[in-house]
Design an enzyme around this catalytic site. Sequence first.
Site, PDB file in Angstrom:
ATOM      1  N   ASN A 120      -2.723  13.305  -3.894  1.00 44.26           N
ATOM      2  CA  ASN A 120      -3.905  13.841  -4.583  1.00 44.26           C
ATOM      3  C   ASN A 120      -4.277  15.225  -4.065  1.00 44.26           C
ATOM      4  O   ASN A 120      -4.600  16.132  -4.843  1.00 44.26           O
ATOM      5  CB  ASN A 120      -5.084  12.886  -4.425  1.00 44.26           C
ATOM      6  CG  ASN A 120      -4.959  11.630  -5.278  1.00 44.26           C
ATOM      7  OD1 ASN A 120      -4.345  11.662  -6.352  1.00 44.26           O
ATOM      8  ND2 ASN A 120      -5.528  10.534  -4.812  1.00 44.26           N
ATOM      9  N   GLU A 128      -4.859   2.436  -3.986  1.00 45.86           N
ATOM     10  CA  GLU A 128      -3.396   2.526  -3.998  1.00 45.86           C
ATOM     11  C   GLU A 128      -2.742   1.250  -3.489  1.00 45.86           C
ATOM     12  O   GLU A 128      -1.570   1.240  -3.114  1.00 45.86           O
ATOM     13  CB  GLU A 128      -2.939   3.722  -3.145  1.00 45.86           C
ATOM     14  CG  GLU A 128      -3.264   3.622  -1.685  1.00 45.86           C
ATOM     15  CD  GLU A 128      -4.618   4.208  -1.307  1.00 45.86           C
ATOM     16  OE1 GLU A 128      -4.771   4.632  -0.151  1.00 45.86           O
ATOM     17  OE2 GLU A 128      -5.516   4.252  -2.179  1.00 45.86           O
ATOM     18  N   ASP A 178      -2.304   9.728 -10.264  1.00 45.27           N
ATOM     19  CA  ASP A 178      -2.298   8.665 -11.276  1.00 45.27           C
ATOM     20  C   ASP A 178      -0.879   8.345 -11.729  1.00 45.27           C
ATOM     21  O   ASP A 178      -0.537   7.187 -11.984  1.00 45.27           O
ATOM     22  CB  ASP A 178      -3.143   9.090 -12.485  1.00 45.27           C
ATOM     23  CG  ASP A 178      -4.632   9.052 -12.199  1.00 45.27           C
ATOM     24  OD1 ASP A 178      -5.012   8.507 -11.152  1.00 45.27           O
ATOM     25  OD2 ASP A 178      -5.413   9.562 -13.026  1.00 45.27           O
ATOM     26  N   ASP A 225       0.849  -1.195   0.000  1.00 47.72           N
ATOM     27  CA  ASP A 225       0.000   0.000   0.000  1.00 47.72           C
ATOM     28  C   ASP A 225       0.888   1.249   0.000  1.00 47.72           C
ATOM     29  O   ASP A 225       1.789   1.378   0.842  1.00 47.72           O
ATOM     30  CB  ASP A 225      -0.899  -0.007   1.243  1.00 47.72           C
ATOM     31  CG  ASP A 225      -1.895   1.138   1.230  1.00 47.72           C
ATOM     32  OD1 ASP A 225      -3.030   0.925   0.779  1.00 47.72           O
ATOM     33  OD2 ASP A 225      -1.524   2.248   1.677  1.00 47.72           O
TER      34      ASP A 225
END
Length: 261
Positions: free
Chosen positions: A144, A179, A153, A136
């Site tokens: 973000n 993620e 992204d 993770d």
Amino acid sequence: MKHWEFRSTLETMMTQLDQLIVDTHSDTTEFQDSFDKNVSNISKVEKEGWSIEEVVGLLKSLEKDAKQMRNATQFFGNSLALAKNEIGTLKLQLEETRKAALYDSLTGLLNRHAFDTELTSYLQSSSATFAIILCDIDHFKKFNDTWGHLLGDQVLKAVGRKINESMRDQSTAYRFGGEEFVMLLPNTNIRIARHFAESMRKKLEKLSLKDKRSGQLINNITASFGVVESQANESITEVIARADEYLYKAKNLGRNRVLPI
């Protein structure tokens, strides 16, 4: 192409091919009957002393049959060539549909559905020993929030690419969701899997990306890992839950680490 569109196109093409075969068979039967009649008449030319006009008429009839059969054969050949092209196109579309069902469109890795299918296969094999590594990305929400979803992204793509490049000996990487990534390592014990995960952690730690809008370098990409080895009679839920528990502990202990130690 959607599933129902693909199926409709395939059914239409099969119907057209079926009708083409029926029509061609009908044309061939008619030609054969006419040809047999003309061949029978050839034997009468000398026996019955046919006139020049009658012989010329017979030859014209044979010529007509030959032209009709040539046209029918040419039409059938052209139709088959067209059908071959359509089949080729459908095969490509089918492959694209298959790929869309198994691969994650953003990272290019296999997706959760593909992982569940493969893991189920391993769990059903009593002789299959494997390890899974759950990964993770740390503080992904900050990427973000700070630089926007486009950079988020980019991070996902870069991490996915780095993980995929590291796969060896039938090991496979998947995007697990959001993620999170998961790696399936066949014939691997916990010791080797932990070593592999630690090597992966160090590689991700060295990743560096540039924000296209600000030009700023993003070089604080890290990830946490949970590693488990398969146990007898485990379900998909159980084996993933064990890996997720180690991953959760790695996050709580400060992230950017592999558990168990």
